[in-house]
Design an enzyme around this catalytic site. Structure first.
Site, short mmCIF file in Angstrom:
data_model
loop_
_atom_site.label_atom_id
_atom_site.label_comp_id
_atom_site.label_asym_id
_atom_site.label_seq_id
_atom_site.Cartn_x
_atom_site.Cartn_y
_atom_site.Cartn_z
N HIS A 22 0.82 -1.22 0.00
CA HIS A 22 0.00 0.00 0.00
C HIS A 22 0.85 1.26 0.00
O HIS A 22 0.45 2.28 -0.54
CB HIS A 22 -0.96 0.01 1.20
N ASP A 23 2.03 1.19 0.61
CA ASP A 23 2.93 2.33 0.59
C ASP A 23 3.31 2.69 -0.85
O ASP A 23 3.49 3.86 -1.19
CB ASP A 23 4.19 2.04 1.41
N VAL A 31 0.31 5.66 -4.76
CA VAL A 31 0.44 7.11 -4.71
C VAL A 31 1.93 7.50 -4.76
O VAL A 31 2.59 7.66 -3.73
CB VAL A 31 -0.23 7.75 -3.46
N GLY A 35 4.88 6.02 -5.53
CA GLY A 35 6.06 5.23 -5.16
C GLY A 35 6.18 4.83 -3.71
O GLY A 35 5.43 5.28 -2.85
N ASP A 95 7.59 5.32 -0.71
CA ASP A 95 8.34 6.40 -0.07
C ASP A 95 8.03 6.53 1.41
O ASP A 95 8.36 7.54 2.03
CB ASP A 95 8.03 7.72 -0.78
N SER A 129 5.30 7.12 2.67
CA SER A 129 4.24 8.11 2.88
C SER A 129 3.05 7.52 3.62
O SER A 129 2.30 8.24 4.29
CB SER A 129 3.78 8.70 1.55
#
Ligand SMILES: *[C@@H]1O[C@H](CO)[C@@H](O)[C@H](O)[C@H]1NC(C)=O
Length: 138
Positions: A63-64, A67, A69, A71, A73
């Protein structure tokens, strides 16, 4: 199911690998030689405590990567002026394992402060999870 996860992980990894040519498996050899053993021991005890955590950590990495890459987030908490991926509808109350990642991060910071990125920790933890659940599934 385990085979499917491994295949999915390989496909995702290959896809990521093709988009960034500068990845290297020995990147931390000099700056944080204990990163892999540190991550593995935390993942190992988390999976020993709750087997489902292996799948959860793989899924967190997956899931990281949505959106823009892989990263890290997905780890960002919401603030009053920022809504992150953690509580976005596909993830809200669904992705889990943040406490394990926090635990890994603090152990890694203890052995080599300010060196290993959270994005790399998510990737390494996902890899270790797949190995651990593949060989300890009985
Ligand atoms: C996420 O879950 C919390 C708790 O269930 C809820 O209060 C919040 O509205 C949800 N956010 C979104 C974007 O669905």
């Amino acid at each position: 199911m385990a085979t499917f996860s491994v295949v999915l992980f390989i496909i995702v990894t290959l896809f990521i690998g093709s988009s960034s040519a500068k990845l290297s498996t020995n990147f931390y050899d000099k700056t944080c030689p204990k990163v892999f053993s540190t991550v593995k021991s935390v993942v190992h005890s988390a999976v020993a405590k709750e087997k489902r955590m292996g799948a959860s950590l793989l899924r967190l990495h997956f899931h990281d990567c949505f959106v823009q890459g892989c990263d890290a987030s997905v780890l960002l908490d919401d603030t009053s002026s920022f809504t992150g991926e953690k509580t976005a509808r596909p993830n809200n109350n669904s992705i889990r394992g943040f406490n394990v990642v926090d635990n890994i991060k603090s152990k890694v910071e203890a052995v080599c402060p300010g060196v290993v990125s959270c994005a790399d920790i998510l990737a390494i933890a996902a890899r270790d999870s797949v190995v651990i659940v593949s060989f300890c599934s009985n």
